[in-house]
Structures are given as structure tokens and as C-alpha cells.
Design a protein around this motif. Structure first.
Motif, PDB file in Angstrom:
ATOM      1  N   THR A 171     -44.219  -5.109  -1.366  1.00  0.00           N
ATOM      2  CA  THR A 171     -43.806  -3.728  -1.618  1.00  0.00           C
ATOM      3  C   THR A 171     -42.991  -3.606  -2.900  1.00  0.00           C
ATOM      4  O   THR A 171     -42.555  -2.509  -3.245  1.00  0.00           O
ATOM      5  CB  THR A 171     -43.013  -3.173  -0.424  1.00  0.00           C
ATOM      6  N   GLY A 172     -42.810  -4.722  -3.605  1.00  0.00           N
ATOM      7  CA  GLY A 172     -42.267  -4.659  -4.961  1.00  0.00           C
ATOM      8  C   GLY A 172     -43.207  -3.937  -5.903  1.00  0.00           C
ATOM      9  O   GLY A 172     -42.883  -3.718  -7.075  1.00  0.00           O
ATOM     10  N   LEU A 173     -44.374  -3.535  -5.391  1.00  0.00           N
ATOM     11  CA  LEU A 173     -45.298  -2.709  -6.165  1.00  0.00           C
ATOM     12  C   LEU A 173     -44.723  -1.317  -6.421  1.00  0.00           C
ATOM     13  O   LEU A 173     -45.100  -0.648  -7.402  1.00  0.00           O
ATOM     14  CB  LEU A 173     -46.626  -2.594  -5.412  1.00  0.00           C
ATOM     15  N   ALA A 174     -43.819  -0.849  -5.548  1.00  0.00           N
ATOM     16  CA  ALA A 174     -43.340   0.537  -5.589  1.00  0.00           C
ATOM     17  C   ALA A 174     -42.868   0.990  -6.966  1.00  0.00           C
ATOM     18  O   ALA A 174     -43.349   2.011  -7.487  1.00  0.00           O
ATOM     19  CB  ALA A 174     -42.241   0.740  -4.551  1.00  0.00           C
ATOM     20  N   PRO A 175     -41.923   0.291  -7.622  1.00  0.00           N
ATOM     21  CA  PRO A 175     -41.459   0.802  -8.913  1.00  0.00           C
ATOM     22  C   PRO A 175     -42.543   0.819  -9.982  1.00  0.00           C
ATOM     23  O   PRO A 175     -42.485   1.621 -10.918  1.00  0.00           O
ATOM     24  CB  PRO A 175     -40.324  -0.157  -9.278  1.00  0.00           C
ATOM     25  N   PHE A 176     -43.556  -0.049  -9.837  1.00  0.00           N
ATOM     26  CA  PHE A 176     -44.637  -0.061 -10.810  1.00  0.00           C
ATOM     27  C   PHE A 176     -45.540   1.158 -10.647  1.00  0.00           C
ATOM     28  O   PHE A 176     -46.115   1.646 -11.621  1.00  0.00           O
ATOM     29  CB  PHE A 176     -45.439  -1.357 -10.696  1.00  0.00           C
ATOM     30  N   LEU A 177     -45.680   1.651  -9.429  1.00  0.00           N
ATOM     31  CA  LEU A 177     -46.434   2.886  -9.236  1.00  0.00           C
ATOM     32  C   LEU A 177     -45.767   4.039  -9.976  1.00  0.00           C
ATOM     33  O   LEU A 177     -46.444   4.873 -10.585  1.00  0.00           O
ATOM     34  CB  LEU A 177     -46.561   3.199  -7.740  1.00  0.00           C
ATOM     35  N   ALA A 178     -44.434   4.083  -9.932  1.00  0.00           N
ATOM     36  CA  ALA A 178     -43.705   5.117 -10.670  1.00  0.00           C
ATOM     37  C   ALA A 178     -43.877   4.931 -12.172  1.00  0.00           C
ATOM     38  O   ALA A 178     -44.074   5.897 -12.920  1.00  0.00           O
ATOM     39  CB  ALA A 178     -42.221   5.088 -10.292  1.00  0.00           C
ATOM     40  N   LYS A 179     -43.818   3.698 -12.630  1.00  0.00           N
ATOM     41  CA  LYS A 179     -44.008   3.410 -14.061  1.00  0.00           C
ATOM     42  C   LYS A 179     -45.405   3.809 -14.518  1.00  0.00           C
ATOM     43  O   LYS A 179     -45.587   4.385 -15.604  1.00  0.00           O
ATOM     44  CB  LYS A 179     -43.766   1.924 -14.332  1.00  0.00           C
ATOM     45  N   LEU A 180     -46.412   3.505 -13.699  1.00  0.00           N
ATOM     46  CA  LEU A 180     -47.781   3.844 -14.069  1.00  0.00           C
ATOM     47  C   LEU A 180     -48.017   5.353 -14.044  1.00  0.00           C
ATOM     48  O   LEU A 180     -48.763   5.891 -14.881  1.00  0.00           O
ATOM     49  CB  LEU A 180     -48.754   3.127 -13.132  1.00  0.00           C
ATOM     50  N   GLU A 181     -47.391   6.047 -13.110  1.00  0.00           N
ATOM     51  CA  GLU A 181     -47.470   7.509 -13.116  1.00  0.00           C
ATOM     52  C   GLU A 181     -46.912   8.054 -14.431  1.00  0.00           C
ATOM     53  O   GLU A 181     -47.470   8.986 -15.027  1.00  0.00           O
ATOM     54  CB  GLU A 181     -46.696   8.093 -11.934  1.00  0.00           C
ATOM     55  N   TYR A 182     -45.817   7.463 -14.869  1.00  0.00           N
ATOM     56  CA  TYR A 182     -45.190   7.896 -16.121  1.00  0.00           C
ATOM     57  C   TYR A 182     -46.115   7.608 -17.306  1.00  0.00           C
ATOM     58  O   TYR A 182     -46.310   8.467 -18.182  1.00  0.00           O
ATOM     59  CB  TYR A 182     -43.856   7.179 -16.294  1.00  0.00           C
ATOM     60  N   LEU A 183     -46.703   6.416 -17.339  1.00  0.00           N
ATOM     61  CA  LEU A 183     -47.605   6.062 -18.445  1.00  0.00           C
ATOM     62  C   LEU A 183     -48.853   6.936 -18.439  1.00  0.00           C
ATOM     63  O   LEU A 183     -49.382   7.284 -19.500  1.00  0.00           O
ATOM     64  CB  LEU A 183     -47.990   4.591 -18.355  1.00  0.00           C
ATOM     65  N   LYS A 184     -49.321   7.297 -17.261  1.00  0.00           N
ATOM     66  CA  LYS A 184     -50.487   8.187 -17.185  1.00  0.00           C
ATOM     67  C   LYS A 184     -50.172   9.540 -17.815  1.00  0.00           C
ATOM     68  O   LYS A 184     -51.008  10.119 -18.523  1.00  0.00           O
ATOM     69  CB  LYS A 184     -50.909   8.370 -15.727  1.00  0.00           C
ATOM     70  N   ALA A 185     -48.956  10.026 -17.575  1.00  0.00           N
ATOM     71  CA  ALA A 185     -48.563  11.328 -18.117  1.00  0.00           C
ATOM     72  C   ALA A 185     -48.267  11.260 -19.608  1.00  0.00           C
ATOM     73  O   ALA A 185     -48.611  12.178 -20.363  1.00  0.00           O
ATOM     74  CB  ALA A 185     -47.342  11.855 -17.367  1.00  0.00           C
ATOM     75  N   LYS A 186     -47.644  10.178 -20.046  1.00  0.00           N
ATOM     76  CA  LYS A 186     -47.197  10.079 -21.436  1.00  0.00           C
ATOM     77  C   LYS A 186     -48.211   9.387 -22.343  1.00  0.00           C
ATOM     78  O   LYS A 186     -48.226   9.614 -23.551  1.00  0.00           O
ATOM     79  CB  LYS A 186     -45.867   9.325 -21.498  1.00  0.00           C
TER      80      LYS A 186
END
Length: 342
Positions: free
Chosen positions: A215-230
Motif C-alpha cells: 500500500t506504499g503505492l498510495a502516494p504514487f497514485l497522487a503523484k501520478l494524478e498530478y503528473l497527468k494534470a500537469k
């Protein structure tokens, strides 16, 4: 026009303030009732010195060399009494938040959904009553209803919305896990305090390697959401390792990120020798596609302590020193511990 300024204090607390065009960070903080260190406010004493490596700003030329040298300015050091942002910024404040008459923000929220998405992972969705700003990769403490205990969980959702999501390890007999699996229902109130943590995404100026365990995947999902937007032009590669086949979650989400984020690739790895997964072993066994480039890479690592120690040992044994190395260890019922290795 105004800009969002994240003030990161040395005790891990982050407070967001709005800074008006032409306003200094010091003045904006005081307007938001946060008393940053200050003696002169004229660029003379250096008491308000901090650092900023994310965002655009102007320091002017009114301060003296004794307060901030040219070498310090080139290294990203700033004086909050002189810093006038020209974009959203992240500012490091080298004192505890309590010294500035502020602390962790508290927000009330309501459970939207709770889903057991695998035997070992729970997805929790919450809507916050008020805006809660955070940097992609940060976490909050969530109070276990009916107790005074809290547990730290990284956001798996993108900043900028009151609809929040968390990917939580299902710990048999765990206080929060027992509540989520056995009692929690839509409409239940929750108390969140934060954001906190230094495991946030820095400006993407070179290749990025992301290493996630469970579940250490969690912060990377947030990072990838950010990269998708930016968007990003830099290659970004994620290696996601778990113990058993059932532990693999959010793979469809990762496939969608790979389709939508240019230069993003990922692979999944299962440690169990009994697994039928095509890639078995540990993340360190599958680094051949990692964009390491002899150290010209920013590495982000989140997982249980043995995984963190193994990855640190891998880079040490390979004689590779990444440009930056940010990692976060987590254990059940203990707040995450984030560190950075320059």
C-alpha cells in the motif's frame, strides 16, 4: 491574482497560505496569523531565512549580504521578508510550526465509500467539509472513531478536491482496519489532521524512478494524478512490488496512467515463489529498465522498512548516487517516516 504558498516546517507540518501579487511571504504569513521568524523585516538580520526550490519568485536587491549571501541565494535560500512569489511556491521554514504560533490543521470529513479491494488493502473515500490543500505524496492523520488514536495515511487522490481517497493496508486485528472492515459505513464522520510529510513530488526536471511496496503505492497514485494534470517530458518509471498475487491492486489505474501520461511506464513484481506472475522477486531484481542514468535521476521510494533498507543497499552496492533520493518507511499503527538523501 494570488498564489498558493506551502510553508513546510521542520516538524513535518505543512500550512498553506494565499499570497497576493506583490506581497512578501512574511507579510502573507502574518496576514494568515502565522508568525514566521522575524526581527527586522528589512533584509538586514537574516532571521527569516528559509529555502525555496519549487516555484518562481523575486528577492529584489534590498537585502544585505550579511543576511543572505550570493552563494546562499544561488542554492535556493531566501528571506521571507523579501521573497515576492510569481507562482505557487513551496517554502521550507527551518523551525517547528509551534514556534510560529501555528500547528497542524484539522478538517472534518464524511465517509463516502469503504471498499475491501483485496485481502490486504482497503480503499477509503472521504469528502472533506472544508478545503484541504496538500502536496502530492503527503499524508494526514485520521482519528479512529470512538478513540483518541490516529493513524497516518497518504493521500492517493490528487490535490485540489474535497473528495479524498486513501489506500490502506488491512492489518488483521488493527485498530483502524477493524473499524473500516467491521463498522465503517457511508456517512460516518472522520477527523483528519494535516497535511504532513516531506515525501512530496519535487519539480520534475530529470528522469524519475518510483519504487512502491504494497500500500506504499498510495502516494504514487497522487503523484501520478498530478503528473497527468500537469504533464511531464521526463521519463517516469514505477516498479510496484508486493508479496502475493492478491496484494496487487490498482493495476487498471496504473494502465490508465500509462496511456495518459507521456513517457510513463510501470511494472509489477510479486515476491512469492508460488506466484504465477511473470516478474517474481523483489523490486531490486527488476531495475534493468529503470531510468537511473548513472545517477541523473530522482528516486522516490515508499514501502515497509525491509524494502527501504534493501533498495538503499542496492544503490550503495551499485555505487550509484542519485541526484536526489526521497523515501518513506511505514509500519502498521506507526506514523510514516519520510527522509531525503541528497
Amino acid at each position: 491574482m494570488s498564489y498558493n504558498i506551502a510553508l513546510n516546517f521542520e516538524d513535518g507540518v505543512t500550512r498553506f497560505i494565499s499570497c497576493n501579487e506583490g506581497e512578501t511571504v512574511l507579510d502573507a504569513a502574518y496576514r494568515n496569523q502565522i508568525n514566521l521568524p522575524m526581527d527586522c523585516s528589512d533584509g538586514v538580520c537574516g532571521t527569516c531565512k528559509g529555502s525555496c526550490h519549487q516555484g518562481k519568485f523575486d528577492l529584489g536587491d534590498e537585502y544585505i549580504d550579511e543576511a543572505l549571501t550570493d552563494d546562499e541565494a544561488e542554492q535556493g535560500m531566501i528571506l521571507t521578508c523579501q521573497m515576492v512569489p510569481a507562482s505557487d511556491c513551496v517554502v521550507e521554514i527551518p523551525v517547528a510550526s509551534t514556534m510560529c504560533k501555528t500547528g497542524i490543521a484539522k478538517v472534518q470529513g464524511t465517509v463516502l465509500e469503504v471498499n475491501l479491494i483485496s485481502p490486504t488493502a482497503i480503499e477509503l473515500k472521504v469528502t472533506a467539509d472544508d478545503d484541504i490543500a496538500f502536496l502530492p505524496g503527503q499524508y494526514v492523520n485520521i482519528q479512529v472513531p470512538g478513540t483518541e488514536e490516529t493513524r497516518a495515511y497518504s493521500f492517493s487522490s490528487s490535490p485540489g478536491s474535497r473528495d479524498l481517497s486513501f489506500l490502506i493496508r488491512n492489518v488483521p486485528g488493527g485498530l483502524m482496519s477493524s473499524y473500516l472492515v467491521g463498522q465503517c459505513k457511508a456517512g460516518d464522520p472522520l477527523t483528519l489532521t494535516g497535511p504532513m510529510g516531506s515525501f512530496y513530488l519535487r519539480p520534475v526536471e530529470r528522469p524519475v524512478l518510483m519504487l512502491a511496496g504494497g500500500t506504499g503505492l498510495a502516494p504514487f497514485l497522487a503523484k501520478l494524478e498530478y503528473l497527468k494534470a500537469k504533464g511531464t517530458e521526463q521519463p517516469t518509471h514505477l516498479i510496484y512490488g508486493v508479496t502475493n498475487d492478491d496484494d496487487l491492486v490498482c493495476v487498471k489505474e496504473l494502465e490508465q496512467f500509462a496511456a495518459e501520461i507521456e513517457n510513463f511506464t510501470f511494472k509489477t513484481v510479486v515476491a512469492s515463489a508460488d506466484s504465477a506472475h511473470p516478474l517474481k522477486g523483489y523490486v531490486t531484481n527488476h531495475m534493468q529498465d529503470a531510468p537511473i542514468h548513472h545517477g541523473e535521476v530522482d528516486v522516490y521510494l515508499c514501502g515497509p522498512p525491509p524494502m527501504v533498507d534493501a533498495v538503499l543497499g542496492y544503490f550503495r552496492d551499485q555505487g550509484i548516487k542519485p541526484n536526489s533520493f526521497h523515501y518513506e518507511k511505514f509500519t502498521p499503527s506507526v506514523a510514516a517516516v519520510a527522509e531525503a538523501v541528497a
